[in-house]
Design a protein around this motif. Sequence first.
Motif, mmCIF file in Angstrom:
data_model
loop_
_atom_site.group_PDB
_atom_site.id
_atom_site.type_symbol
_atom_site.label_atom_id
_atom_site.label_comp_id
_atom_site.label_asym_id
_atom_site.label_seq_id
_atom_site.Cartn_x
_atom_site.Cartn_y
_atom_site.Cartn_z
ATOM 1 N N ARG A 137 -5.210 -6.667 8.476
ATOM 2 C CA ARG A 137 -4.195 -6.008 9.295
ATOM 3 C C ARG A 137 -3.595 -4.783 8.606
ATOM 4 N NH1 ARG A 137 -1.361 -10.136 10.074
ATOM 5 N NH2 ARG A 137 -1.998 -10.634 12.203
ATOM 6 N N SER A 138 -3.459 -4.844 7.292
ATOM 7 C CA SER A 138 -2.656 -3.824 6.627
ATOM 8 C C SER A 138 -3.381 -2.947 5.607
ATOM 9 C CB SER A 138 -1.476 -4.505 5.922
ATOM 10 O OG SER A 138 -1.940 -5.446 4.962
ATOM 11 N N SER A 139 -4.515 -3.403 5.084
ATOM 12 C CA SER A 139 -5.139 -2.646 3.997
ATOM 13 C C SER A 139 -5.941 -1.446 4.520
ATOM 14 C CB SER A 139 -6.057 -3.537 3.172
ATOM 15 O OG SER A 139 -6.662 -2.777 2.133
ATOM 16 N N PRO A 140 -5.779 -0.288 3.904
ATOM 17 C CA PRO A 140 -6.582 0.880 4.267
ATOM 18 C C PRO A 140 -7.841 1.007 3.407
ATOM 19 C CG PRO A 140 -4.834 1.560 2.811
ATOM 20 C CD PRO A 140 -4.696 0.066 2.956
ATOM 21 N N ASN A 141 -7.998 0.089 2.448
ATOM 22 C CA ASN A 141 -9.080 0.192 1.480
ATOM 23 C C ASN A 141 -10.378 -0.374 2.041
ATOM 24 O OD1 ASN A 141 -10.702 -1.109 -0.941
ATOM 25 N ND2 ASN A 141 -9.487 0.571 -1.790
ATOM 26 N N THR A 142 -11.440 0.412 2.029
ATOM 27 C CA THR A 142 -12.721 0.001 2.602
ATOM 28 C C THR A 142 -13.302 -1.230 1.905
ATOM 29 O OG1 THR A 142 -13.250 2.269 3.272
ATOM 30 C CG2 THR A 142 -15.081 0.737 3.109
ATOM 31 N N THR A 143 -13.210 -1.247 0.580
ATOM 32 C CA THR A 143 -13.756 -2.387 -0.168
ATOM 33 C C THR A 143 -13.031 -3.669 0.186
ATOM 34 O OG1 THR A 143 -14.374 -0.945 -2.008
ATOM 35 C CG2 THR A 143 -14.227 -3.300 -2.463
ATOM 36 N N ILE A 144 -11.703 -3.608 0.271
ATOM 37 C CA ILE A 144 -10.925 -4.794 0.627
ATOM 38 C C ILE A 144 -11.273 -5.261 2.039
ATOM 39 C CG2 ILE A 144 -8.590 -5.587 1.184
ATOM 40 C CD1 ILE A 144 -7.579 -4.084 -1.233
ATOM 41 N N LEU A 145 -11.398 -4.331 2.976
ATOM 42 C CA LEU A 145 -11.755 -4.697 4.348
ATOM 43 C C LEU A 145 -13.130 -5.349 4.388
ATOM 44 C CD1 LEU A 145 -10.526 -1.560 6.347
ATOM 45 C CD2 LEU A 145 -9.433 -3.805 6.195
ATOM 46 N N ARG A 146 -14.068 -4.795 3.626
ATOM 47 C CA ARG A 146 -15.428 -5.349 3.608
ATOM 48 C C ARG A 146 -15.444 -6.763 3.041
ATOM 49 N NH1 ARG A 146 -18.802 -5.424 -0.676
ATOM 50 N NH2 ARG A 146 -17.692 -3.739 -1.749
ATOM 51 N N VAL A 147 -14.830 -6.943 1.879
ATOM 52 C CA VAL A 147 -14.897 -8.240 1.207
ATOM 53 C C VAL A 147 -14.045 -9.285 1.930
ATOM 54 C CG1 VAL A 147 -14.623 -9.443 -0.981
ATOM 55 C CG2 VAL A 147 -15.339 -7.060 -0.970
ATOM 56 N N ALA A 148 -12.884 -8.880 2.434
ATOM 57 C CA ALA A 148 -12.042 -9.817 3.181
ATOM 58 C C ALA A 148 -12.751 -10.288 4.445
ATOM 59 C CB ALA A 148 -10.708 -9.164 3.530
ATOM 60 N N SER A 149 -13.458 -9.373 5.117
ATOM 61 C CA SER A 149 -14.228 -9.759 6.304
ATOM 62 C C SER A 149 -15.338 -10.732 5.936
ATOM 63 C CB SER A 149 -14.829 -8.512 6.964
ATOM 64 O OG SER A 149 -13.822 -7.634 7.420
ATOM 65 N N GLY A 150 -15.959 -10.497 4.773
ATOM 66 C CA GLY A 150 -16.986 -11.417 4.308
ATOM 67 C C GLY A 150 -16.426 -12.794 4.002
ATOM 68 N N ALA A 151 -15.234 -12.831 3.410
ATOM 69 C CA ALA A 151 -14.582 -14.113 3.120
ATOM 70 C C ALA A 151 -14.267 -14.867 4.411
ATOM 71 C CB ALA A 151 -13.306 -13.882 2.318
ATOM 72 N N ILE A 152 -13.784 -14.138 5.415
ATOM 73 C CA ILE A 152 -13.480 -14.759 6.707
ATOM 74 C C ILE A 152 -14.764 -15.248 7.375
ATOM 75 C CG2 ILE A 152 -12.607 -14.292 9.030
ATOM 76 C CD1 ILE A 152 -10.579 -12.377 7.679
ATOM 77 N N ALA A 153 -15.848 -14.484 7.222
ATOM 78 C CA ALA A 153 -17.139 -14.913 7.760
ATOM 79 C C ALA A 153 -17.576 -16.230 7.121
ATOM 80 C CB ALA A 153 -18.199 -13.841 7.534
ATOM 81 N N ASN A 154 -17.357 -16.361 5.811
ATOM 82 C CA ASN A 154 -17.703 -17.609 5.127
ATOM 83 C C ASN A 154 -16.852 -18.767 5.637
ATOM 84 O OD1 ASN A 154 -19.668 -16.418 3.510
ATOM 85 N ND2 ASN A 154 -18.258 -15.981 1.843
ATOM 86 N N LEU A 155 -15.554 -18.532 5.798
ATOM 87 C CA LEU A 155 -14.673 -19.579 6.304
ATOM 88 C C LEU A 155 -15.019 -19.950 7.744
ATOM 89 C CD1 LEU A 155 -11.195 -18.417 4.921
ATOM 90 C CD2 LEU A 155 -12.647 -20.257 4.050
ATOM 91 N N ALA A 156 -15.538 -18.984 8.503
ATOM 92 C CA ALA A 156 -15.862 -19.205 9.917
ATOM 93 C C ALA A 156 -17.139 -20.015 10.117
ATOM 94 C CB ALA A 156 -15.982 -17.866 10.653
ATOM 95 N N MET A 157 -17.749 -20.475 9.046
ATOM 96 C CA MET A 157 -18.887 -21.381 9.173
ATOM 97 C C MET A 157 -18.427 -22.785 9.553
ATOM 98 S SD MET A 157 -21.617 -19.613 8.537
ATOM 99 C CE MET A 157 -22.871 -20.839 8.123
ATOM 100 N N ASN A 158 -17.126 -23.044 9.371
ATOM 101 C CA ASN A 158 -16.537 -24.355 9.611
ATOM 102 C C ASN A 158 -15.821 -24.363 10.966
ATOM 103 O OD1 ASN A 158 -13.982 -26.088 9.527
ATOM 104 N ND2 ASN A 158 -15.138 -26.931 7.795
ATOM 105 N N GLU A 159 -16.085 -25.388 11.798
ATOM 106 C CA GLU A 159 -15.546 -25.419 13.156
ATOM 107 C C GLU A 159 -14.022 -25.447 13.171
ATOM 108 O OE1 GLU A 159 -15.843 -28.057 17.290
ATOM 109 O OE2 GLU A 159 -17.165 -28.497 15.591
ATOM 110 N N VAL A 160 -13.425 -26.214 12.274
ATOM 111 C CA VAL A 160 -11.960 -26.276 12.217
ATOM 112 C C VAL A 160 -11.394 -24.907 11.862
ATOM 113 C CG1 VAL A 160 -9.984 -27.279 11.018
ATOM 114 C CG2 VAL A 160 -11.936 -28.721 11.616
ATOM 115 N N ASN A 161 -12.022 -24.259 10.892
ATOM 116 C CA ASN A 161 -11.563 -22.926 10.494
ATOM 117 C C ASN A 161 -11.750 -21.912 11.610
ATOM 118 O OD1 ASN A 161 -10.890 -23.897 7.981
ATOM 119 N ND2 ASN A 161 -12.780 -23.191 7.001
#
Length: 342
Positions: A137-161
């Motif tokens: 929501r708040s970071s303007p940094n491309t690297t942070i957006l990329r890696v944070a999205s990847g982390a969320i993608a990993n968490l989204a492998m779980n149905e509860v998550n």
Amino acid sequence: MKLQESHQLHQKTVNELDSLKAEYNVLLADKAKLRGELDEVRQNLLIEGKQRKAVETELHKLKKLVPENDDDFEILYKIFDFMFAVGLEKILQLLTSGDIDVQIHAVKVVANLAAEDINQEKIVEEGGLDALLLLLRSSPNTTILRVASGAIANLAMNEVNQCLIMNKGGAQLLANTASRTDDPQTLRMVAGAIANLCGNEKLHAVLREDGGIKALLGMVRSGNSDVIAQVARGLANFAKCESRGIIQGHWRGRSVLMEDGVLTWLISNTTSAPASCRRHMELALCHLAQNEDNARDFISSGGVKELVRISVESTRDDIRHLAKKTLRLSTTFKSEMHGEWP
């Protein structure tokens, strides 16, 4: 009589005074207790601050070891050892650090930890998902957006998550992130996260309302094969859930993907797509074709011919078999082909 009344009044006053003294003593005790608790909180905050500063200092020492391409797993695991020593809570606290370098390296560690099922529940419990969404929501940094999205993608492998991500507005944040960048690696991570969410039928309506499907299709603009592969995987997941829902009697009707132009895009790009994309596209077409209410769309757009081609030319045995089965079971397709296909 007056003397008796005066005595009673005096006694009442004495009783009230004793009561006030007792209440005052209680208040003094409470005040002392609160002061002790406040001192303890202050002490804990000081300790917490020192620990946080120590972690940041150590991370500064280690940050030059972190590879830019994230491929040097030996070095990353050395950092993991350190992070496990200080605790997950401390790692997650660093996601809100005022130092951008600390944030970057902390989110890289969280993303890699999130790739392991055993860590995912703890990350969410400790507030890691909220912190990651805040970064989107708040970071303007491309690297942070990329890696944070990847982390969320990993968490989204779980149905509860998946449900938690959607309830916290994750689809909208992912869609907004996709609109803010042209970086292929960031788009690949965002598309991967949305693709995982597409695998949960219960989330489809909200996912579409929150702009997830529109964002997914919009990311093909990058022309990057890795991004397109994730887009196609998401569409295949979505279509598979729809066809399974129809078979199980959860719902019926024309696929909502038809309204988004998915069928036209799939037909136009399947034959020319790289192998990594093609198999997902072919699966998406097969699953969409299993819905009899989509049959007229397939006929008017040339989708039936594409399905026939897949049944013969697909490099995957399972996809060829699925295409043949779909053609064989559809009375509408049989009527359209007039015996041209066995």
